[in-house]
Design an enzyme around this catalytic site. Structure first.
Site, short mmCIF file in Angstrom:
data_model
loop_
_atom_site.label_atom_id
_atom_site.label_comp_id
_atom_site.label_asym_id
_atom_site.label_seq_id
_atom_site.Cartn_x
_atom_site.Cartn_y
_atom_site.Cartn_z
N ILE A 154 0.84 -1.21 0.00
CA ILE A 154 0.00 0.00 0.00
C ILE A 154 0.87 1.26 0.00
O ILE A 154 0.62 2.21 -0.76
CB ILE A 154 -0.96 -0.02 1.22
CG1 ILE A 154 -1.92 -1.20 1.11
CG2 ILE A 154 -1.73 1.29 1.32
CD1 ILE A 154 -2.74 -1.48 2.35
N THR A 231 -4.42 5.26 7.55
CA THR A 231 -5.35 4.27 6.95
C THR A 231 -4.87 2.86 7.30
O THR A 231 -5.26 1.91 6.63
CB THR A 231 -5.40 4.42 5.41
OG1 THR A 231 -4.07 4.31 4.90
CG2 THR A 231 -6.02 5.73 4.98
N SER A 232 -4.03 2.74 8.33
CA SER A 232 -3.42 1.44 8.59
C SER A 232 -4.09 0.73 9.78
O SER A 232 -4.97 -0.10 9.59
CB SER A 232 -1.93 1.60 8.79
OG SER A 232 -1.28 0.41 8.48
N ARG A 233 -3.70 1.08 10.98
CA ARG A 233 -4.35 0.54 12.17
C ARG A 233 -4.41 1.64 13.23
O ARG A 233 -3.45 2.41 13.40
CB ARG A 233 -3.59 -0.66 12.74
CG ARG A 233 -3.81 -1.96 11.98
CD ARG A 233 -5.24 -2.50 12.09
NE ARG A 233 -5.44 -3.74 11.35
CZ ARG A 233 -5.86 -3.82 10.09
NH1 ARG A 233 -6.15 -2.73 9.41
NH2 ARG A 233 -6.04 -5.00 9.51
N ASP A 257 -8.81 6.87 8.96
CA ASP A 257 -9.72 5.80 8.54
C ASP A 257 -9.81 4.73 9.61
O ASP A 257 -10.64 3.83 9.52
CB ASP A 257 -9.25 5.17 7.22
CG ASP A 257 -10.24 4.15 6.70
OD1 ASP A 257 -11.43 4.49 6.58
OD2 ASP A 257 -9.84 3.00 6.42
N GLU A 262 -11.67 1.59 17.79
CA GLU A 262 -12.74 1.54 16.78
C GLU A 262 -13.66 0.34 16.91
O GLU A 262 -14.81 0.39 16.48
CB GLU A 262 -12.14 1.55 15.37
CG GLU A 262 -11.40 0.26 15.00
CD GLU A 262 -10.87 0.28 13.57
OE1 GLU A 262 -10.29 1.30 13.15
OE2 GLU A 262 -11.05 -0.74 12.87
N HIS A 294 -13.06 2.87 8.80
CA HIS A 294 -12.31 1.71 8.27
C HIS A 294 -12.88 1.32 6.91
O HIS A 294 -13.25 0.17 6.67
CB HIS A 294 -12.36 0.54 9.24
CG HIS A 294 -11.14 -0.34 9.14
ND1 HIS A 294 -10.44 -0.77 10.24
CD2 HIS A 294 -10.49 -0.85 8.07
CE1 HIS A 294 -9.43 -1.53 9.85
NE2 HIS A 294 -9.42 -1.58 8.52
N GLN A 295 -12.92 2.32 6.05
CA GLN A 295 -13.61 2.20 4.76
C GLN A 295 -12.62 2.05 3.61
O GLN A 295 -13.02 1.76 2.48
CB GLN A 295 -14.43 3.49 4.60
CG GLN A 295 -15.22 3.66 3.35
CD GLN A 295 -15.85 5.04 3.28
OE1 GLN A 295 -16.15 5.66 4.30
NE2 GLN A 295 -16.07 5.53 2.09
N PHE A 297 -10.62 -0.04 2.47
CA PHE A 297 -10.56 -1.27 1.67
C PHE A 297 -11.77 -1.44 0.76
O PHE A 297 -11.77 -2.28 -0.14
CB PHE A 297 -10.47 -2.50 2.59
CG PHE A 297 -11.80 -2.84 3.23
CD1 PHE A 297 -12.27 -2.14 4.31
CD2 PHE A 297 -12.60 -3.85 2.70
CE1 PHE A 297 -13.51 -2.44 4.88
CE2 PHE A 297 -13.84 -4.15 3.26
CZ PHE A 297 -14.28 -3.44 4.35
P1 NAI Z 1 2.79 -4.93 3.58
O1 NAI Z 1 3.13 -6.08 4.46
O2 NAI Z 1 2.86 -5.08 2.10
O3 NAI Z 1 3.70 -3.66 3.97
C1 NAI Z 1 3.97 -3.28 5.29
C2 NAI Z 1 5.32 -2.60 5.29
O4 NAI Z 1 5.57 -2.13 6.61
C3 NAI Z 1 6.47 -3.54 4.91
O5 NAI Z 1 7.30 -2.94 3.94
C4 NAI Z 1 7.22 -3.73 6.23
O6 NAI Z 1 8.60 -3.93 6.04
C5 NAI Z 1 6.92 -2.42 6.92
N1 NAI Z 1 7.13 -2.47 8.36
C6 NAI Z 1 7.05 -3.54 9.21
N2 NAI Z 1 7.35 -3.16 10.46
C7 NAI Z 1 7.63 -1.83 10.40
C8 NAI Z 1 8.01 -0.89 11.37
N3 NAI Z 1 8.20 -1.22 12.65
N4 NAI Z 1 8.21 0.39 10.96
C9 NAI Z 1 8.06 0.74 9.66
N5 NAI Z 1 7.69 -0.12 8.70
C10 NAI Z 1 7.48 -1.40 9.07
O7 NAI Z 1 1.33 -4.47 4.02
P2 NAI Z 1 0.28 -3.61 3.19
O8 NAI Z 1 -0.55 -4.51 2.36
O9 NAI Z 1 0.97 -2.48 2.55
O10 NAI Z 1 -0.65 -3.06 4.38
C11 NAI Z 1 -0.16 -2.16 5.34
C12 NAI Z 1 -1.16 -2.04 6.47
O11 NAI Z 1 -2.35 -1.43 5.99
C13 NAI Z 1 -1.64 -3.38 7.04
O12 NAI Z 1 -0.76 -3.86 8.04
C14 NAI Z 1 -2.98 -3.04 7.60
O13 NAI Z 1 -2.82 -2.71 8.96
C15 NAI Z 1 -3.41 -1.80 6.83
N6 NAI Z 1 -4.62 -2.00 6.03
C16 NAI Z 1 -5.68 -1.17 6.21
C17 NAI Z 1 -6.83 -1.31 5.47
C18 NAI Z 1 -8.00 -0.38 5.62
O14 NAI Z 1 -9.10 -0.68 5.12
N7 NAI Z 1 -7.88 0.75 6.28
C19 NAI Z 1 -6.95 -2.39 4.49
C20 NAI Z 1 -5.74 -3.17 4.32
C21 NAI Z 1 -4.63 -2.99 5.08
#
Ligand code: NAI
Length: 344
Positions: A154, A231-233, A257, A262, A294-295, A297
């Site tokens: 992302i 938009t992560s957690r 988000d 939440e 949390h929209q 996605f």
């Molecule tokens: P991903 O696994 O492809 O990327 C996560 C990145 O964070 C990786 O490059 C990893 O090396 C890095 N990382 C790990 N620990 C770290 C730290 N301590 N400090 C900095 N970077 C660190 O995951 P993706 O698919 O990009 O998703 C990221 C996050 O987005 C998910 O963990 C999830 O929490 C959130 N998410 C939110 C959604 C929403 O609807 N709001 C939907 C999907 C995901």
């Protein structure tokens, strides 16, 4: 095969029914979330399908194990709500590592543009035939510096979008690429990212390392007027500290988000209720804060991909005894050395 599907929303059913039917999987949809009180509903099912705010703690895992429920198929990427360590050897955990990074990254940019160009205010004003521009001054994204924390699927898409706006890009990742082939992106330490960014967008997972990565101290290191996008957690941001920094004008705007607490509120219609969470209520009341529930996605493409991958995970596990998207405590969920659930 029968799967107990928890925290069901109407938009979940069409894509899961379609993918399930093709593969002989029948989903029983429960509106309730999975937790210690509701886990009994999974009795008699082969597996469970869970989402971001379901609770899969040690007690829930033990009960699933006793009931011979073989797996929890998460229909999301993040798994901070799962006690992965406790599940090892008892219940297999699968996830959907990627379904549409574009959905989340585009939502992050949509929130940013909405906030900095006051679109949320304009929408309400013009519906009331109020065509005044007072208080609507925004700022250009062109030439601004965005700090991206977490440059996985992302984060990378978000960076590409920002490049389209000719923004300067700083990035921090705990596991940065061995070789950065993108001249437009400069990998820096967190302190440099905080002190040089006009906008900070969070795209890392929630772990012990990243819990409250945005807090009182880190906000104090930021440029005055910084815009925070999450938009992560939710728990990546100390919401109380964010609120204080907004009141102090240290934070210029926040696009959220996700929110730390939440699970009690998001995804539900609470419009007729008293909001119990004072911090959330105060954040929502701010003119420079945008909250979506949390929209990020939620696109048609993502829903189809989520259902397909979830079903593929279940089929792979059932037919082969393992699944490439298993979250394995022993060899690591995303490690290249993962033995695809075979070390369970
Ligand atoms: P991903 O696994 O492809 O990327 C996560 C990145 O964070 C990786 O490059 C990893 O090396 C890095 N990382 C790990 N620990 C770290 C730290 N301590 N400090 C900095 N970077 C660190 O995951 P993706 O698919 O990009 O998703 C990221 C996050 O987005 C998910 O963990 C999830 O929490 C959130 N998410 C939110 C959604 C929403 O609807 N709001 C939907 C999907 C995901």
């Amino acid at each position: 095969m029968k799967i107990a599907f928890f925290d069901t929303k109407p938009y979940d059913k069409p894509s899961f029914d379609k993918s399930g039917e093709k593969n002989g999987i029948k989903f029983k949809y429960f509106e309730t979330k999975l937790n210690e009180d509701t886990v009994e509903l999974a009795s008699g099912y082969d597996g469970v399908c869970a989402f971001v705010n379901d609770t899969v703690n040690a007690k829930v895992i033990d009960r699933l194990y006793e009931m011979n429920v073989k797996f929890v198929a998460l229909r999301c990427a993040g798994y901070n709500n799962i006690d992965v360590k406790h599940a090892f050897g008892k219940v297999h955990i699968f996830r959907v590592p990627a379904y549409s990074p574009y959905a989340v990254a585009e939502h992050a940019m949509a929130m940013l543009l909405t906030c900095v160009r006051r679109i949320h205010k304009a929408y309400i004003r013009t519906r009331d035939f109020n065509f005044s521009l007072n208080g609507m001054t925004g700022f250009d994204l062109y030439g601004k510096t965005v700090g991206v924390i977490g440059t996985g699927r992302i984060g990378r898409v978000f960076i590409d979008i920002c490049k389209g706006f000719s923004m300067n890009i700083l990035a921090y990742d705990k596991f940065p690429p061995k070789e950065n082939r993108d001249d437009a992106v400069k990998y820096v330490g967190l302190d440099e990212l905080f002190s040089h960014s006009d906008i900070i967008s969070l795209h890392c997972p929630l772990t012990e390392d990243t819990y409250h990565v945005i807090n009182k101290d880190t906000l104090a290191k930021c440029k005055k007027g910084v815009v925070i996008i999450n938009t992560s957690r939710g728990a990546l941001v100390d919401a109380e500290a964010l609120l204080a920094a907004i009141k102090d004008r240290q934070v210029g705007a926040a696009c959220l988000d996700v929110y730390e607490e939440e699970s009690e509120f998001f995804f539900e219609d609470l419009s007729g209720h008293i909001m119990k969470d004072d911090i959330l209520a105060r954040l929502i009341s701010m003119p420079n804060v945008i909250v979506t529930s949390h929209q990020a996605f939620l696109t048609e493409e993502a829903l189809i991909n989520i259902a397909q991958t979830t079903v593929e995970n279940i089929v792979s596990f059932t037919e082969n005894g393992y699944c490439t998207n298993e979250i394995c405590y022993r060899c690591g969920a995303t490690s290249e050395n993962c033995k695809n659930g075979k070390c369970f």
